[in-house]
Design an enzyme around this catalytic site. Structure first.
Site, mmCIF file in Angstrom:
data_model
loop_
_atom_site.group_PDB
_atom_site.id
_atom_site.type_symbol
_atom_site.label_atom_id
_atom_site.label_comp_id
_atom_site.label_asym_id
_atom_site.label_seq_id
_atom_site.Cartn_x
_atom_site.Cartn_y
_atom_site.Cartn_z
ATOM 1 N N LYS A 163 1.310 -1.657 -4.691
ATOM 2 C CA LYS A 163 2.262 -0.326 -4.403
ATOM 3 C C LYS A 163 3.282 -1.207 -6.023
ATOM 4 O O LYS A 163 3.690 -2.924 -5.988
ATOM 5 C CB LYS A 163 2.941 -0.065 -3.586
ATOM 6 N N TYR A 251 9.047 2.213 -0.612
ATOM 7 C CA TYR A 251 9.502 2.614 0.964
ATOM 8 C C TYR A 251 10.012 3.917 1.646
ATOM 9 O O TYR A 251 9.430 4.198 3.000
ATOM 10 C CB TYR A 251 9.183 0.382 1.385
#
Ligand code: NDP
Length: 408
Positions: A163, A251
């Site tokens: 990511k 996140y």
């Protein structure tokens, strides 16, 4: 933060990046406005601090174990992911790819990687004929993810990509198309989907443990030490996009989506970049956004590279609240429910997230099982990042289609 300790983060920063095509032209120096997929070079780096190499080379546990080539032997690969392969049932390190010959030798010896499975970036395409390698794990600076994923698919391999997926939704689409053409799997390494606290939180929210969700707040911040784009890819726009949002704030963005189970229908946002601070010559120091969901729930997301460390997600519903703090670390998660029956929750060891992620991908490769965090999810998130930057730049609320594309 992805759980990286604050000292290391303070020195070298966090990682990630999405240069939205729409991103703040005019808010950054012209030289720094590099289109996704260009301007960024692969280059070997010194051995990161604190690496503990295994005393004995680990061996695959099963005959059908998936062989991974690890591309980029940096902090996250060497300190977090590679040591976790021993916990996986169906995944092993089969090859390594690095621009640093010394690391290739040391890491290769420690992990029992044969000499002819230690590749430089220049030799990467030879991987196509290496049957020991089923999948490529891309752990490079984010601005390099798209090109290397496309090359990996070109070599006929499956791809697990760190990511954030890439620097723009156009690059994400390019990666997805390459995977489809090659008929190979693409997974984004969103480890929280395999971490017991977050998995439990998703379940609790879908069971309406706090009633109907009304408010959500996430914050991911830490204070980066002195650095410059030349010495640290994490503050380089070409490699890291806008900075903290892509790396750490993603996140919070992910949590907002999987805890509400909704996509936002509108977003407003603001960014800040101080002048005269080399850390923020090319990236933002803080990014804040407010989201409205079709249910009427409202979320506030904030992320910063210049604030004391935090990583939390709070969900407040009609009957109580869920407090996760820290929310998405490597370890040490805490979670409590407030309301009529307040309680602390401890659904399991967060340390399992790494191996579970690897085994999930291996099951997809071997058994053709669906991927929980596919490329389409990375694309969706990158579109939201683009929408956040567009809202901040325009000073206007942007409206979104259900797939995260901006309307108008
Ligand atoms: P590092 O800077 O520690 O390592 C990156 C590695 O990439 C380098 O060591 C180098 O490996 C290689 N590389 C190739 N070209 C370059 C270049 N131009 N500049 C710098 N490095 C280059 O980064 P991280 O390991 O922390 O991050 C890598 C990826 O992992 C990022 O996408 C980041 O977002 C992601 N990440 C994910 C986390 C998670 O919790 N899921 C946590 C931390 C990072 P070599 O010397 O072997 O060639």
């Amino acid at each position: 933060m992805s759980g990286i300790n604050m000292t290391r983060r303070g020195l070298i920063g966090a990682g990630g990046g999405a240069v939205a095509a729409t991103l703040a032209a005019g808010m950054v120096p012209a030289a720094a406005r590099i289109q996704a997929g260009t301007g960024a070079r692969v280059a070997g780096q010194p051995m990161p601090d604190g690496v503990k190499l295994p005393a004995t080379p680990p061996r695959p546990k099963r005959q059908d174990s998936v062989g991974f080539a690890i591309v980029g032997l940096g902090g996250y690969a060497l300190n977090q992911m590679m040591p976790r392969f021993v916990d996986a049932e169906r995944a092993h390190v089969a090859a390594i790819v690095s621009g640093n010959p010394d690391k290739l030798a040391k890491v290769g010896d420690a992990y029992g990687v044969p000499g002819d499975a230690r590749y430089s970036y220049d030799r990467f395409d030879e991987i196509a004929s290496d049957d020991r390698i089923d999948a490529i794990y891309i752990v490079l600076p984010t601005g390099l993810h798209a090109d290397w994923a496309v090359r990996a698919f070109g070599a006929g391999k499956h791809v697990l990509c760190e990511k954030p997926m890439a620097l723009s939704s156009a690059d994400c689409e390019r990666m997805i198309a390459a995977g489809r053409r090659a008929n190979r799997k693409l997974m984004i390494a969103y480890r929280s989907h395999f971490e017991p606290f977050n998995v439990e939180a998703m379940k609790l929210m879908s069971q309406k443990a706090v009633g109907d969700i009304r408010l959500l707040r996430t914050e991911q911040s830490y204070r980066m030490g002195p650095t410059t784009p030349r010495e640290n890819w994490r503050v380089s726009r070409a490699l890291a996009g806008g900075g903290p949002l892509e790396d750490y704030g993603i996140y919070g963005l992910q949590s907002a989506l999987y805890l509400t189970g909704e996509m936002p229908e509108s977003i407003s946002a603001t960014t800040f970049r101080p002048t005269g601070d080399p850390r923020f010559a090319e990236i933002f120091a803080h990014v804040g956004s407010q989201w409205r969901f079709p249910s009427g729930a409202v979320a506030h997301l904030a992320t910063s590279y210049d604030s004391a460390g935090t990583n939390f997600a709070h969900v407040r519903g009609t009957r109580g609240a869920l407090i996760m703090d820290p929310a998405t670390s490597y370890s040490g998660q805490k979670m409590r429910l407030e309301g009529r029956e307040p309680r602390e929750l401890n659904p399991g060891d967060p340390g399992v997230q790494f191996a579970r992620q690897l085994d999930h991908f291996a099951d997809a490769v071997r058994d053709n099982k669906p991927i929980r965090t596919p490329g389409e999810m990375g694309l969706r998130d990158t579109r939201l990042i683009e929408a956040i930057y567009a809202a901040a730049e325009r000073g206007q609320t942007v409206r979104l289609a259900p797939d995260g594309r901006m309307r108008g």
